[in-house]
Design a protein around this motif. Structure first.
Motif, short mmCIF file in Angstrom:
data_model
loop_
_atom_site.label_atom_id
_atom_site.label_comp_id
_atom_site.label_asym_id
_atom_site.label_seq_id
_atom_site.Cartn_x
_atom_site.Cartn_y
_atom_site.Cartn_z
N MET A 80 0.83 -1.21 0.00
CA MET A 80 0.00 0.00 0.00
C MET A 80 0.86 1.25 0.00
N ARG A 81 1.97 1.22 0.73
CA ARG A 81 2.85 2.39 0.76
C ARG A 81 3.51 2.60 -0.60
N ARG A 82 3.83 1.51 -1.29
CA ARG A 82 4.39 1.66 -2.64
C ARG A 82 3.38 2.30 -3.57
N ALA A 83 2.10 2.11 -3.26
CA ALA A 83 1.04 2.72 -4.06
C ALA A 83 0.72 4.14 -3.59
N GLY A 84 1.47 4.63 -2.60
CA GLY A 84 1.30 6.00 -2.14
C GLY A 84 0.18 6.21 -1.15
N LYS A 85 -0.29 5.16 -0.50
CA LYS A 85 -1.40 5.28 0.44
C LYS A 85 -0.90 5.44 1.87
N ARG A 86 -1.60 6.28 2.64
CA ARG A 86 -1.35 6.37 4.08
C ARG A 86 -2.16 5.28 4.76
N VAL A 87 -1.53 4.59 5.71
CA VAL A 87 -2.14 3.40 6.28
C VAL A 87 -2.14 3.47 7.80
N GLY A 88 -3.26 3.10 8.39
CA GLY A 88 -3.36 2.90 9.83
C GLY A 88 -3.63 1.44 10.11
N VAL A 89 -3.00 0.89 11.13
CA VAL A 89 -3.17 -0.51 11.49
C VAL A 89 -3.60 -0.61 12.95
N LEU A 90 -4.71 -1.29 13.17
CA LEU A 90 -5.15 -1.63 14.52
C LEU A 90 -5.00 -3.14 14.67
N ALA A 91 -4.02 -3.54 15.45
CA ALA A 91 -3.75 -4.96 15.66
C ALA A 91 -4.33 -5.36 17.01
N ILE A 92 -5.39 -6.15 16.98
CA ILE A 92 -6.06 -6.54 18.22
C ILE A 92 -5.36 -7.77 18.76
N ASP A 93 -4.88 -7.66 20.01
CA ASP A 93 -4.09 -8.72 20.63
C ASP A 93 -4.78 -9.24 21.89
N PRO A 94 -4.40 -10.44 22.32
CA PRO A 94 -4.85 -10.89 23.65
C PRO A 94 -4.39 -9.90 24.71
N SER A 95 -5.14 -9.78 25.79
CA SER A 95 -4.84 -8.79 26.82
C SER A 95 -4.06 -9.39 27.98
N SER A 96 -3.21 -8.57 28.56
CA SER A 96 -2.53 -8.94 29.80
C SER A 96 -3.55 -9.06 30.92
N PRO A 97 -3.51 -10.14 31.71
CA PRO A 97 -4.44 -10.26 32.83
C PRO A 97 -4.13 -9.27 33.94
N PHE A 98 -2.99 -8.60 33.87
CA PHE A 98 -2.59 -7.67 34.92
C PHE A 98 -2.90 -6.22 34.54
N SER A 99 -2.45 -5.80 33.35
CA SER A 99 -2.64 -4.40 32.96
C SER A 99 -3.81 -4.19 32.03
N GLY A 100 -4.26 -5.29 31.36
CA GLY A 100 -5.30 -5.14 30.35
C GLY A 100 -4.77 -4.71 29.01
N GLY A 101 -3.46 -4.48 28.91
CA GLY A 101 -2.86 -4.05 27.66
C GLY A 101 -2.62 -5.20 26.70
N ALA A 102 -2.22 -4.86 25.46
CA ALA A 102 -1.97 -5.88 24.45
C ALA A 102 -0.70 -6.64 24.77
N LEU A 103 -0.78 -7.98 24.67
CA LEU A 103 0.36 -8.82 25.04
C LEU A 103 1.41 -8.92 23.95
N LEU A 104 0.99 -9.07 22.69
CA LEU A 104 1.95 -9.41 21.65
C LEU A 104 2.65 -8.18 21.09
N GLY A 105 1.93 -7.07 20.91
CA GLY A 105 2.58 -5.84 20.48
C GLY A 105 3.04 -5.85 19.05
#
Length: 328
Positions: A80-105
């Motif tokens: 997509m970048r080679r085609a000149g497009k601006r891209v946003g990525v939302l990668a949904i990951d399993p959550s940490s049982p402690f912080s609730g944050g994304a585990l894999l990153g």
């Protein structure tokens, strides 16, 4: 949050939105954090972003664990970048049982784009939400849309058979499979033959890739479709080397064009907005019910039901009437 902090934050919202529209990564990050934290400022943020919504094409990517979703996403973003497009990525990951944050990153897994200011990558924890997405994903998509992304990619957790919610969020749903993983049966079980707009058999350099593609094509051909309906293509890729990725992106672009020309894009987005409004309304009702259903009034009504003084339906009506009359 204290009222003083809220007032200071409220003054910052117009500035954050203005900076996000210019593609400022820090402003985008702050707005998505407000979304994830269900900030009291969220209503103001969404109102400010509303006029900029609906410009980006939303691509959902799903598939069972091990099919190469992150590698494929990385390769697609590069194309997509080679085609000149601006891209946003939302990668949904399993959550940490402690912080609730994304585990894999996925910032780590998609390091090729870390220094590209026209690519924004955000890992979001599912926080127990089923269906492969986080509850705040639709609002986060709106932030990236308003920030000027041409494409917003949403990569699901990858938990298997419940990965169908993405179809209600995306304009185009890409389903990844891989040979040697029993994906023919998995496809039928998970219902992915109903949600996919484009299919990719990744890791096509492995034995059995041609058979997986042939079986998938056969199952898709057997599905009932109305006249003029989109017929999902099946592309073979090796995302780790980039093989087939340009062909895959071409099919995604072809589907995007079909959506616009057929009127299906407007229908899908209207349905998406309906679901989002319904979800927000139900969340508000659950919050109100939490207040109404946790007090002594409910205990008293339950006692009257047990004593036979009132039936459960009448008790529920009385509880709701009391809640409606309550201030606030």
């Amino acid at each position: 949050m204290t009222s003083g902090v809220a007032r200071r934050g409220a003054h910052a919202v117009p500035d954050l939105v203005a900076r996000a529209r210019q593609g400022d990564p820090a402003a985008v990050a702050r707005l998505i954090s407000l979304v994830e934290d269900a900030s009291p400022l969220l209503r103001e943020v969404m109102a400010a972003l509303g006029p900029d919504a609906g410009r980006a094409h939303v691509l959902g990517i799903t598939g069972a664990p091990g099919v190469g979703k992150s590698t494929s996403t990385n390769a697609l973003v590069a194309a997509m970048r080679r085609a000149g497009k601006r891209v946003g990525v939302l990668a949904i990951d399993p959550s940490s049982p402690f912080s609730g944050g994304a585990l894999l990153g996925d910032r780590v897994r998609m390091g090729d784009h870390a220094l590209d200011r026209d690519v924004y990558i955000r890992s979001m924890g599912a926080r127990g939400h089923l269906g492969g997405l986080a509850w705040s994903t639709p609002q986060a998509v709106r932030v990236l849309d308003a920030a000027g992304c041409d494409v917003v990619v949403v990569e699901t957790v990858g938990v298997g058979q419940s990965e169908v919610e993405v179809a209600g969020l995306a304009d185009t749903t890409l389903v990844l499979l891989a040979p040697g993983m029993g994906d023919g049966i998995q496809a039928a079980k998970a219902g992915i033959l109903e949600i996919g707009d484009v299919y990719a058999v990744n890791k096509a350099d492995r034995e059995g890739a041609d058979r997986t593609r042939r079986e998938l094509r056969t199952m898709l051909a057997m599905a009932e479709r109305r006249d003029g309906a989109w017929r999902p293509p099946v592309v073979q890729t090796v995302a780790s080397t980039g093989a087939g990725i340009e062909d895959l992106l071409a099919e995604v672009d072809r589907h995007a064009a079909w959506l616009r020309e057929s009127g299906e894009l407007a229908r899908r987005r209207t349905l998406r907005a309906r679901r989002e409004v319904e979800a927000i309304a139900l969340a508000a009702l659950r919050e109100r019910w939490g207040r109404a259903g946790s007090g002594a009034d409910l205990d008293a009504l339950a006692g009257r039901v047990v004593a036979g003084e009132v039936d459960p339906y009448a008790a529920a009506d009385e509880l709701l009437d009391d809640e409606r009359r309550a201030p606030g």
